[in-house]
Each structure stands twice: as C-alpha cells, then as structure tokens.
Design a protein around this motif. Structure first.
Motif, PDB file in Angstrom:
ATOM      1  N   GLN A  75       2.933   0.066  13.917  1.00  8.63           N
ATOM      2  CA  GLN A  75       3.840  -0.292  15.016  1.00  8.63           C
ATOM      3  C   GLN A  75       3.717   0.681  16.192  1.00  8.63           C
ATOM      4  N   GLN A  76       3.366   1.938  15.882  1.00  6.37           N
ATOM      5  CA  GLN A  76       3.232   2.960  16.934  1.00  6.37           C
ATOM      6  C   GLN A  76       1.840   2.955  17.577  1.00  6.37           C
ATOM      7  N   GLY A  77       0.907   2.181  16.997  1.00  4.86           N
ATOM      8  CA  GLY A  77      -0.438   2.121  17.560  1.00  4.86           C
ATOM      9  C   GLY A  77      -1.380   3.209  17.060  1.00  4.86           C
ATOM     10  N   ILE A  78      -0.964   3.971  16.043  1.00  6.03           N
ATOM     11  CA  ILE A  78      -1.831   5.019  15.482  1.00  6.03           C
ATOM     12  C   ILE A  78      -2.929   4.382  14.638  1.00  6.03           C
ATOM     13  N   VAL A  79      -2.571   3.336  13.898  1.00  7.28           N
ATOM     14  CA  VAL A  79      -3.574   2.505  13.214  1.00  7.28           C
ATOM     15  C   VAL A  79      -3.380   1.062  13.679  1.00  7.28           C
ATOM     16  N   ASP A  80      -4.418   0.249  13.515  1.00 10.03           N
ATOM     17  CA  ASP A  80      -4.381  -1.143  13.972  1.00 10.03           C
ATOM     18  C   ASP A  80      -4.098  -2.130  12.839  1.00 10.03           C
ATOM     19  N   ILE A  81      -4.527  -1.757  11.633  1.00 11.83           N
ATOM     20  CA  ILE A  81      -4.375  -2.595  10.436  1.00 11.83           C
ATOM     21  C   ILE A  81      -3.907  -1.664   9.326  1.00 11.83           C
ATOM     22  N   TYR A  82      -3.088  -2.162   8.410  1.00 13.87           N
ATOM     23  CA  TYR A  82      -2.706  -1.302   7.285  1.00 13.87           C
ATOM     24  C   TYR A  82      -2.608  -2.117   5.996  1.00 13.87           C
ATOM     25  N   ALA A  83      -2.738  -1.418   4.884  1.00 15.42           N
ATOM     26  CA  ALA A  83      -2.504  -2.000   3.561  1.00 15.42           C
ATOM     27  C   ALA A  83      -1.506  -1.122   2.824  1.00 15.42           C
ATOM     28  N   ALA A  84      -0.435  -1.737   2.355  1.00 18.50           N
ATOM     29  CA  ALA A  84       0.600  -1.057   1.559  1.00 18.50           C
ATOM     30  C   ALA A  84       1.456  -2.155   0.948  1.00 18.50           C
ATOM     31  N   SER A  85       2.318  -1.810   0.021  1.00 16.43           N
ATOM     32  CA  SER A  85       3.172  -2.856  -0.540  1.00 16.43           C
ATOM     33  C   SER A  85       4.207  -3.289   0.491  1.00 16.43           C
ATOM     34  N   THR A  86       4.557  -4.575   0.455  1.00 15.95           N
ATOM     35  CA  THR A  86       5.599  -5.059   1.369  1.00 15.95           C
ATOM     36  C   THR A  86       6.917  -4.355   1.054  1.00 15.95           C
ATOM     37  N   GLN A  87       7.122  -3.989  -0.214  1.00  8.80           N
ATOM     38  CA  GLN A  87       8.380  -3.340  -0.607  1.00  8.80           C
ATOM     39  C   GLN A  87       8.500  -1.957   0.027  1.00  8.80           C
ATOM     40  N   ASN A  88       7.427  -1.166  -0.020  1.00 10.09           N
ATOM     41  CA  ASN A  88       7.474   0.148   0.612  1.00 10.09           C
ATOM     42  C   ASN A  88       7.474   0.047   2.132  1.00 10.09           C
ATOM     43  N   SER A  89       6.927  -1.046   2.660  1.00 13.28           N
ATOM     44  CA  SER A  89       6.873  -1.234   4.114  1.00 13.28           C
ATOM     45  C   SER A  89       8.186  -1.772   4.670  1.00 13.28           C
ATOM     46  N   ALA A  90       9.076  -2.218   3.785  1.00  9.03           N
ATOM     47  CA  ALA A  90      10.328  -2.833   4.227  1.00  9.03           C
ATOM     48  C   ALA A  90      11.234  -1.843   4.959  1.00  9.03           C
ATOM     49  N   GLY A  91      11.022  -0.539   4.770  1.00  8.52           N
ATOM     50  CA  GLY A  91      11.806   0.453   5.511  1.00  8.52           C
ATOM     51  C   GLY A  91      11.550   0.343   7.001  1.00  8.52           C
ATOM     52  N   GLY A  92      10.283   0.171   7.386  1.00  5.53           N
ATOM     53  CA  GLY A  92       9.921   0.074   8.791  1.00  5.53           C
ATOM     54  C   GLY A  92       9.937  -1.350   9.318  1.00  5.53           C
ATOM     55  N   ALA A  93       9.881  -2.314   8.420  1.00  7.65           N
ATOM     56  CA  ALA A  93       9.890  -3.734   8.812  1.00  7.65           C
ATOM     57  C   ALA A  93      10.820  -4.475   7.857  1.00  7.65           C
ATOM     58  N   PRO A  94      12.140  -4.365   8.076  1.00  9.93           N
ATOM     59  CA  PRO A  94      13.111  -4.894   7.102  1.00  9.93           C
ATOM     60  C   PRO A  94      12.974  -6.386   6.808  1.00  9.93           C
ATOM     61  N   TYR A  95      12.355  -7.151   7.708  1.00  6.08           N
ATOM     62  CA  TYR A  95      12.215  -8.584   7.416  1.00  6.08           C
ATOM     63  C   TYR A  95      11.357  -8.825   6.182  1.00  6.08           C
ATOM     64  N   LEU A  96      10.507  -7.862   5.808  1.00  3.37           N
ATOM     65  CA  LEU A  96       9.682  -8.025   4.600  1.00  3.37           C
ATOM     66  C   LEU A  96      10.533  -8.151   3.332  1.00  3.37           C
ATOM     67  N   ASN A  97      11.808  -7.760   3.412  1.00  2.00           N
ATOM     68  CA  ASN A  97      12.719  -7.967   2.283  1.00  2.00           C
ATOM     69  C   ASN A  97      12.819  -9.445   1.900  1.00  2.00           C
ATOM     70  N   VAL A  98      12.416 -10.342   2.796  1.00  2.00           N
ATOM     71  CA  VAL A  98      12.550 -11.780   2.538  1.00  2.00           C
ATOM     72  C   VAL A  98      11.780 -12.206   1.285  1.00  2.00           C
TER      73      VAL A  98
END
Length: 410
Positions: A118-141
């Motif tokens: 989101q900050q533009g430091i990387v362009d693509i990422y791989a991680a679990s949606t669960q761990n990413s939900a902190g920065g992108a809460p909609y992934l909780n869906v």
C-alpha cells in the motif's frame, strides 16, 4: 520434488554465492524449475541461463515482489504459486515485465507485506489473507467460521465471477489491492509437544480450555472464543518456543503452513478443525496494475489464472505427498518424519463446532463485523452470498476437480 529437496546438498552459503552472482530471483526461479536433485554446478549453470534469458533485453517494468517467509527451502512445500506466477509473467510478456522476487522476510513479513504494498515499497506481495487483514480489514470477509465446507468450495469461490463483486472489487476500492490468486486450506489447531503423549484428539471437548496462538484475523478470534480455544496473540518468533515448552497448547493455522514454516518438530497433533480459511494469497498494488499498458494488464491476469490452476493441483498433491496431511499418512513426508499425528475429526464433531461458532447458528456473535463488511461491500450480505456460492459444489468434492474459470470474465 520441492525446492528444498532439490537443494538438499547445497549449503546456504553456496546458495547465496550463486545468488550474489546472478541475483536471488534468477537463482530461485532456476531452482524452482529444476526437475530433480541439484548439484552446485547445476544450480550455477541454471541460474546463469535463467539470468541471461531474463536480462536479454531491457524490461519496460520491474516489479518488486515481497514474499514474507518463503525461501529456497520451502517454496514448494506449501504450493502458493508465487514463483510460478513470476516465471510465467516474465515469459508471457517476453521480459517486458521483470519480477524482482524478495522472499524470506527480507523486505516484508506476514503482517507487514500488505502495508508495504500500500505504501509503494513493494508492488506485489504474498502472505496469508489472515495476517494481511490488519492492514486490509476487508480481507476478514473470507474468515466467517464454517462458511466454506471444504477446500473445493474455496477454489470454486475464487474462480467464480461473483468473487469479483464480493471480494475483489471492494478490496481494490477500499484498500488499493488487486487480489490475484490464493492457495486454499482450512485452519485447525496445531498442538505442541505438551500433547505428544496424550491420545489423538477425537472429540471437540478435548480442546476446550486450551490456550492457542491466533493470527491477525479479527473474525478468527470470534470463532476461537466461541469454541473456548482462548486465542492469544503471540509473536511468530515466540510461537515455536511456546509450542515446544508447553507455554501455549497450540496454534491456529493450516497443515502445509506447519510444514513450510518448520513448525513440524514442535507440533505433535494437527487437529483438522476446518473452522475458517487458511489462504496464502498473492495481491498486487491496484495503482501499479492500472499503470501498466492494457496488454500487460491482460498478461498479469492470465498469469494469475495460470498460477491459480497450478496451485489448485500442486497443493493438493503436496498436502498428501510432501506434508503428510492424509490418513493413512505416507512415509517420508514431513509429518511422518516429525511424528506429527493427523487428528481428522468425525462429521458430528465438526457439526458441533459449527453450531457453537458459525454465523448460521450464532448470528449475534458476528453482527458487528458482518454489518461493517456488508457496508464496505456496498450493502450486500457478504456471509450469505459467499456461503451460498460455496455450496454450489458438493461438500465432498475433490478440490482438484473444481472447474477453473477466468473470474474477471463474466
């Protein structure tokens, strides 16, 4: 054959020597595409060939791909498709897009990759949606309890054109992320060495009152509390020691995560509770995607589709043949070699868990988050819509039999 298997005879020092000469991306892409055991000379030759092919002409776009915990030893234990996507996209665009693959938490970790994208430091990422939900809460869906009856239903949803409307578009609009593809498993409780000498878990009530590490998902905590599993946030680096020493009973995650993250030596039982998603996904910055020429955007989507079909087949095979998540367990698998017992609960126990914690049976537990997610999605009932799509395929369908579809094309 895993990258770890390919590189078994090559020291970490030698691997980094090759990577120092040809770059880690070329070295990993070379190792991942090799069919058998590799010598140092083989690896160096393959890395050189890969490097020369990748740099035969200038790239129009060089994209940084941050891939949390993945490294040369574990990329093909949990088949999440990151390297395959990178390799296919470079080939498909004839080198106009070049991927700089940075794994092993070197540029971002499970909880920070989303924010760095989101900050533009990387362009693509791989991680679990669960761990990413902190920065992108909609992934909780994706994390309502027992919304998906099995892995087939997860793949079916990700391939569904409806996933565009329910998952992908709101994520892009709200968090600036383009959800590309994901591996699919369902989470259970991975019990530590304190359970080594105890009988294999067969009843849900045997888990009541246990203390378990929870990941970044807010919805996962709701299910764990309802199941009396005492969710406690524990830093990843402290989780292994906690499982070994018995400071925590277990950790909620999925089988291949145990194997790829080197948790197997400190896990004694893998309890297949199947209570919510374990989805190691790959997303891209939506603004970076939008900045690409139309034909390159098409290539990204086609490579994402190809990676999704690859993951669907490869992870199902790896679960049985590499991880050992089966009954009976195959000898020589990671679970077998580390004495990790699978605890596959009977249908009546899974049903009991579902009745204790799912939105269908305990709607009051989920109201606040359900309303929030529904509002973010434009007023649709996110749980009910995904629940219904998940049941368009039989509950006992083999995941590898789900029909692949290009979800962005109606």
């Amino acid at each position: 054959m895993s990258v770890g298997g390919n590189l078994r005879g090559i020291s970490r020092r030698d691997l980094f020597r090759v990577a120092g000469r040809f770059g880690m991306s070329s070295t990993l892409l070379a190792a991942g595409g090799f069919g058998g055991a590799m010598s140092l000379a083989n690896l160096a030759a393959a890395a050189e060939s890969t490097y020369e092919k990748r740099y035969s002409k200038p790239a129009k776009h060089t994209l940084k791909f941050g891939a949390s915990g993945f490294n040369a030893q574990n990329l093909l234990i949990e088949r999440a498709g990151a390297l395959e996507f990178a390799r296919d996209l470079e080939s498909r665009t004839d080198g106009e897009i070049r991927i700089e693959f940075i794994g092993n938490n070197q540029i971002c970790g499970q909880t920070s990759c989303v924010e760095k994208t989101q900050q533009g430091i990387v362009d693509i990422y791989a991680a679990s949606t669960q761990n990413s939900a902190g920065g992108a809460p909609y992934l909780n869906v994706l994390d309502y309890a027992y919304m998906f009856p099995g892995r087939a239903s997860q793949y079916h949803f990700l391939y569904s054109p409806e996933s565009q409307r329910i998952l992908r578009d709101p994520l892009e609009k709200r968090h600036g992320l383009k959800f590309l593809f994901s591996h699919c498993e369902l989470r259970g409780i991975q019990l530590g060495l304190g359970w080594q000498d105890k009988p294999t878990v067969t009843k849900l009530e045997q888990l009541f009152g246990t203390k378990n590490r929870v990941t970044g998902t807010q919805l996962g905590r709701i299910a764990m509390q309802a199941l009396n599993l005492n969710p406690v946030p524990v830093a990843w680096e402290e989780t292994l020691d906690g499982l070994k020493q018995g400071l925590i009973d277990g950790a909620e995650t999925w089988a291949s995560a145990v194997a790829y993250a080197n948790m197997s030596p400190v896990v004694s039982q893998s309890v297949d509770l199947k209570f919510f998603c374990g989805t190691e996904h790959t997303s891209m910055s939506a603004s970076v995607f939008d900045s690409l020429e139309g034909y390159l955007q098409d290539a990204v989507m086609e490579s994402a589709y190809w990676a999704q079909t690859h993951v669907q087949a490869a992870n199902e095979a790896a679960l049985v043949k590499t991880v050992g998540h089966s009954d009976p367990q195959m000898p020589g698998t990671i679970f077998a070699e580390n004495n990790v017992r699978n605890a596959f609960l009977a249908d009546d126990q899974i049903k009991m868990a579902e009745e204790m914690c799912s939105p269908e049976f305990q709607p009051q537990l989920w109201e606040q988050w359900r309303d929030r997610l529904n509002n973010w999605a434009g007023g649709i009932d996110t749980y009910q819509e995904i629940y219904d799509i998940a049941r368009q395929v039989p509950a006992d369908m083999k995941p590898e039999n789900v029909e692949p579809r290009r979800w962005w094309k109606a």
